[in-house]
Motif scaffolding. Structure first.
Motif, PDB file in Angstrom:
ATOM      1  N   ALA A   1       0.843  -1.221   0.000  1.00 25.19           N
ATOM      2  CA  ALA A   1       0.000   0.000   0.000  1.00 25.19           C
ATOM      3  C   ALA A   1       0.866   1.253   0.000  1.00 25.19           C
ATOM      4  CB  ALA A   1      -0.921  -0.005   1.221  1.00 25.19           C
ATOM      5  N   VAL A   2       1.935   1.210   0.889  1.00 25.60           N
ATOM      6  CA  VAL A   2       2.849   2.364   0.960  1.00 25.60           C
ATOM      7  C   VAL A   2       3.531   2.568  -0.383  1.00 25.60           C
ATOM      8  CG1 VAL A   2       4.999   3.205   1.990  1.00 25.60           C
ATOM      9  CG2 VAL A   2       3.222   2.223   3.452  1.00 25.60           C
ATOM     10  N   ALA A   3       3.970   1.421  -0.953  1.00 26.64           N
ATOM     11  CA  ALA A   3       4.632   1.501  -2.260  1.00 26.64           C
ATOM     12  C   ALA A   3       3.681   2.076  -3.303  1.00 26.64           C
ATOM     13  CB  ALA A   3       5.098   0.106  -2.681  1.00 26.64           C
ATOM     14  N   LYS A   4       2.398   1.632  -3.234  1.00 28.02           N
ATOM     15  CA  LYS A   4       1.389   2.153  -4.160  1.00 28.02           C
ATOM     16  C   LYS A   4       1.210   3.660  -3.986  1.00 28.02           C
ATOM     17  CE  LYS A   4      -1.506  -1.886  -5.062  1.00 28.02           C
ATOM     18  NZ  LYS A   4      -2.816  -2.511  -4.815  1.00 28.02           N
ATOM     19  N   LYS A   5       1.124   4.054  -2.660  1.00 28.25           N
ATOM     20  CA  LYS A   5       0.958   5.483  -2.343  1.00 28.25           C
ATOM     21  C   LYS A   5       2.128   6.289  -2.876  1.00 28.25           C
ATOM     22  CE  LYS A   5      -2.013   5.707   1.737  1.00 28.25           C
ATOM     23  NZ  LYS A   5      -2.067   6.041   3.168  1.00 28.25           N
ATOM     24  N   VAL A   6       3.335   5.769  -2.587  1.00 27.95           N
ATOM     25  CA  VAL A   6       4.556   6.468  -3.041  1.00 27.95           C
ATOM     26  C   VAL A   6       4.550   6.569  -4.561  1.00 27.95           C
ATOM     27  CG1 VAL A   6       7.073   6.278  -3.205  1.00 27.95           C
ATOM     28  CG2 VAL A   6       5.927   5.853  -1.010  1.00 27.95           C
ATOM     29  N   ALA A   7       4.167   5.432  -5.194  1.00 29.24           N
ATOM     30  CA  ALA A   7       4.137   5.414  -6.661  1.00 29.24           C
ATOM     31  C   ALA A   7       3.111   6.422  -7.186  1.00 29.24           C
ATOM     32  CB  ALA A   7       3.792   4.011  -7.157  1.00 29.24           C
ATOM     33  N   ALA A   8       1.913   6.438  -6.486  1.00 31.67           N
ATOM     34  CA  ALA A   8       0.856   7.382  -6.890  1.00 31.67           C
ATOM     35  C   ALA A   8       1.334   8.822  -6.721  1.00 31.67           C
ATOM     36  CB  ALA A   8      -0.407   7.139  -6.064  1.00 31.67           C
ATOM     37  N   LYS A   9       2.035   9.045  -5.554  1.00 35.67           N
ATOM     38  CA  LYS A   9       2.554  10.397  -5.282  1.00 35.67           C
ATOM     39  C   LYS A   9       3.565  10.797  -6.346  1.00 35.67           C
ATOM     40  CE  LYS A   9       3.419  13.075  -1.141  1.00 35.67           C
ATOM     41  NZ  LYS A   9       3.799  13.035   0.277  1.00 35.67           N
ATOM     42  N   LYS A  10       4.447   9.826  -6.658  1.00 35.54           N
ATOM     43  CA  LYS A  10       5.462  10.104  -7.682  1.00 35.54           C
ATOM     44  C   LYS A  10       4.802  10.396  -9.030  1.00 35.54           C
ATOM     45  CE  LYS A  10       9.435   7.574  -5.774  1.00 35.54           C
ATOM     46  NZ  LYS A  10      10.286   6.375  -5.907  1.00 35.54           N
TER      47      LYS A  10
ATOM     48  N   LYS B   1       1.796  11.522  -9.422  1.00 33.95           N
ATOM     49  CA  LYS B   1       1.146  12.829  -9.298  1.00 33.95           C
ATOM     50  C   LYS B   1       2.148  13.962  -9.517  1.00 33.95           C
ATOM     51  CE  LYS B   1      -2.409  14.925  -6.430  1.00 33.95           C
ATOM     52  NZ  LYS B   1      -3.041  14.912  -5.104  1.00 33.95           N
ATOM     53  N   ILE B   2       3.327  13.820  -8.826  1.00 31.43           N
ATOM     54  CA  ILE B   2       4.389  14.843  -8.953  1.00 31.43           C
ATOM     55  C   ILE B   2       4.862  14.914 -10.394  1.00 31.43           C
ATOM     56  CG2 ILE B   2       6.790  15.367  -8.314  1.00 31.43           C
ATOM     57  CD1 ILE B   2       6.019  14.122  -5.502  1.00 31.43           C
ATOM     58  N   ALA B   3       5.030  13.727 -10.990  1.00 31.12           N
ATOM     59  CA  ALA B   3       5.470  13.677 -12.394  1.00 31.12           C
ATOM     60  C   ALA B   3       4.438  14.347 -13.303  1.00 31.12           C
ATOM     61  CB  ALA B   3       5.680  12.224 -12.820  1.00 31.12           C
ATOM     62  N   ALA B   4       3.121  14.062 -12.999  1.00 28.15           N
ATOM     63  CA  ALA B   4       2.049  14.665 -13.792  1.00 28.15           C
ATOM     64  C   ALA B   4       2.052  16.182 -13.636  1.00 28.15           C
ATOM     65  CB  ALA B   4       0.694  14.093 -13.362  1.00 28.15           C
ATOM     66  N   LYS B   5       2.271  16.598 -12.341  1.00 28.26           N
ATOM     67  CA  LYS B   5       2.328  18.043 -12.051  1.00 28.26           C
ATOM     68  C   LYS B   5       3.458  18.697 -12.822  1.00 28.26           C
ATOM     69  CE  LYS B   5       0.266  19.348  -7.656  1.00 28.26           C
ATOM     70  NZ  LYS B   5       0.536  19.712  -6.270  1.00 28.26           N
ATOM     71  N   LYS B   6       4.639  18.031 -12.740  1.00 23.28           N
ATOM     72  CA  LYS B   6       5.815  18.566 -13.438  1.00 23.28           C
ATOM     73  C   LYS B   6       5.558  18.628 -14.938  1.00 23.28           C
ATOM     74  CE  LYS B   6       9.481  17.267 -10.170  1.00 23.28           C
ATOM     75  NZ  LYS B   6      10.613  16.368  -9.932  1.00 23.28           N
ATOM     76  N   ALA B   7       4.888  17.567 -15.420  1.00 23.53           N
ATOM     77  CA  ALA B   7       4.577  17.528 -16.855  1.00 23.53           C
ATOM     78  C   ALA B   7       3.622  18.668 -17.217  1.00 23.53           C
ATOM     79  CB  ALA B   7       3.946  16.178 -17.224  1.00 23.53           C
ATOM     80  N   ALA B   8       2.604  18.897 -16.318  1.00 24.59           N
ATOM     81  CA  ALA B   8       1.635  19.982 -16.556  1.00 24.59           C
ATOM     82  C   ALA B   8       2.325  21.336 -16.539  1.00 24.59           C
ATOM     83  CB  ALA B   8       0.535  19.937 -15.490  1.00 24.59           C
ATOM     84  N   VAL B   9       3.224  21.503 -15.511  1.00 28.27           N
ATOM     85  CA  VAL B   9       3.971  22.776 -15.403  1.00 28.27           C
ATOM     86  C   VAL B   9       4.834  22.974 -16.646  1.00 28.27           C
ATOM     87  CG1 VAL B   9       5.818  23.953 -14.134  1.00 28.27           C
ATOM     88  CG2 VAL B   9       3.946  22.871 -12.888  1.00 28.27           C
ATOM     89  N   ALA B  10       5.503  21.875 -17.065  1.00 27.25           N
ATOM     90  CA  ALA B  10       6.352  21.953 -18.262  1.00 27.25           C
ATOM     91  C   ALA B  10       5.508  22.316 -19.486  1.00 27.25           C
ATOM     92  CB  ALA B  10       7.063  20.623 -18.482  1.00 27.25           C
ATOM     93  N   ALA B  11       4.293  21.684 -19.559  1.00 26.49           N
ATOM     94  CA  ALA B  11       3.397  21.973 -20.684  1.00 26.49           C
ATOM     95  C   ALA B  11       2.931  23.425 -20.660  1.00 26.49           C
ATOM     96  CB  ALA B  11       2.186  21.032 -20.632  1.00 26.49           C
ATOM     97  N   LYS B  12       2.626  23.863 -19.416  1.00 24.17           N
ATOM     98  CA  LYS B  12       2.180  25.250 -19.230  1.00 24.17           C
ATOM     99  C   LYS B  12       3.275  26.228 -19.659  1.00 24.17           C
ATOM    100  CE  LYS B  12      -0.731  27.616 -15.913  1.00 24.17           C
ATOM    101  NZ  LYS B  12      -1.143  27.672 -14.503  1.00 24.17           N
ATOM    102  N   LYS B  13       4.507  25.905 -19.184  1.00 21.29           N
ATOM    103  CA  LYS B  13       5.652  26.760 -19.539  1.00 21.29           C
ATOM    104  C   LYS B  13       5.862  26.767 -21.052  1.00 21.29           C
ATOM    105  CE  LYS B  13       8.353  26.549 -15.266  1.00 21.29           C
ATOM    106  NZ  LYS B  13       9.560  26.010 -14.632  1.00 21.29           N
ATOM    107  N   ALA B  14       5.751  25.586 -21.638  1.00 25.75           N
ATOM    108  CA  ALA B  14       5.922  25.472 -23.094  1.00 25.75           C
ATOM    109  C   ALA B  14       4.845  26.290 -23.816  1.00 25.75           C
ATOM    110  CB  ALA B  14       5.846  24.007 -23.516  1.00 25.75           C
TER     111      ALA B  14
END
Length: 368
Positions: free
Chosen positions: A119-128, A130-143
């Motif tokens: 479960a923790v691994a799943k949470k960490v993976a989900a968080k990662k 999410k962070i990756a998605a956020k970074k991707a969104a920010v990168a897309a926004k910046k682009a």
């Protein structure tokens, strides 16, 4: 359990000296085995029930075989041996059960820990993720923002170039217009100068004409002013003379009236006495003293004469008065009654006088 029952069964089967007990135990185990399999009864419960059945059967056999004490002793020994064996098997089964339960608990714990880790691994993976998605969104926004900025910069450059082109065109147009305006202005200036010269000539001629006309008008005005002044002086002189004549006439009229009134003679006994004794060398004081010293008969004669003079004077005054108008006679006749009637309406005399005057005036208008 089934394994324990099988072990016990084998143990009893191979004991040759206890055939009867083996038969009894086998019968009992056969009876209880299905129930143990279905309900999962504990081995100790089975042993207790087997022991109870065994005791009952042993008691019956002991009654039957009272004559065989040696056999009974052997049976008792066999029973004790079975008891010990059953006890050992029960202890081993209990220990095995505990070990199995402990292993199951440990396995459960491990599974829970593993699940937790998963479960923790799943949470960490989900968080990662999410962070990756956020970074991707920010990168897309910046682009996107960079693309927008680039487009805006391109548009601005294009706009600037167009504005520069437009300004250049406007400058060229303005230069042409300025040149044309300068030419037009030069032509207009020449025309204006010519018009000014012409206007100046016309102005000079008009000024000369106006000066001549003004001189003529001034002479005429001076002449007219002199005539008006002479006329005013004559009128003023005539007015003054008329006023003087009017005052003189008025004075003469007043003098005539006074002389006419005086011609009636003194109207008091004392003034009559003083007129009679005037010029006889007596002063006013002496005349007063002499008048006061007169007798009653002498005073009476003077009083009678003074009364006659007063009547005569009143007649003269009456003759000098203007005749009363119709309205005055009407007011004299009707005003007292109207005034008394108005006093009944109000106690204020001024208001009563005003109301009476108004009423008499209305009556006079109706009578005409």
């Amino acid at each position: 359990s089934k394994a324990t029952v099988s072990v016990l069964y084998c143990f009893l089967h191979h004991t040759t000296k206890m055939n009867s007990l083996r038969v009894a135990t086998r019968t009992t185990l056969r009876a209880f085995a299905p129930l143990a399999r279905v309900t999962g009864l504990d081995l100790m419960q089975v042993r207790t029930k087997v022991t109870a059945a065994k005791k009952g059967k042993a008691a019956k056999k002991a009654v039957k075989k009272v004559a065989a004490p040696k056999k009974a002793v052997k049976k008792v020994a066999a029973k004790k041996t079975v008891k010990k064996a059953v006890k050992k098997v029960a202890v081993k089964a209990k220990a095995a059960k505990k070990a199995v339960a402990k292993k199951a608990a440990v396995a459960t714990k491990k599974a829970a820990v593993a699940n937790k880790r998963v479960a923790v691994a799943k949470k960490v993976a989900a968080k990662k993720d999410k962070i990756a998605a956020k970074k991707a969104a920010v990168a897309a926004k910046k682009a996107k923002a960079a693309a927008i900025r680039q487009r805006a910069a391109e548009r601005a450059r294009a706009k600037k170039a167009a504005a520069a082109k437009k300004r250049a065109a406007l400058k060229a147009k303005a230069a042409k217009a300025k040149e044309a305006a300068a030419k037009k202005k030069a032509v207009a200036a020449k025309r204006k100068e010519a018009a000014k010269v012409k206007a100046l000539k016309v102005k000079k001629i008009a000024a000369k004409k106006r000066a001549a006309a003004a001189k003529k008008n001034a002479a005429l005005k001076a002449k007219a002013a002199k005539a008006r002044l002479a006329q005013k002086k004559a009128a003023a002189k005539a007015k003054v003379q008329a006023a003087k004549a009017k005052v003189a006439a008025k004075k003469a009229d007043v003098k005539v009236k006074k002389d006419k009134i005086k011609s009636s003679g003194p109207v008091t006994a004392q003034t009559l006495f003083m007129q009679q004794n005037k010029g006889k060398g007596m002063g006013l004081k002496q005349m007063h003293e002499k008048f006061n010293a007169l007798g009653a008969a002498e005073k009476k004669a003077l009083v009678d004469q003074a009364k006659k003079n007063l009547a005569k004077r009143n007649e003269i005054k009456q003759s000098m008065k203007k005749p009363a108008s119709k309205y005055a006679l009407f007011v004299k006749k009707n005003f007292p009654a109207a005034y008394q009637s108005a006093l009944k309406q109000t106690k204020d005399r001024k208001e009563a006088f005003r109301l009476a005057t108004k009423a008499v005036s209305a009556q006079y208008k109706q009578s005409q």
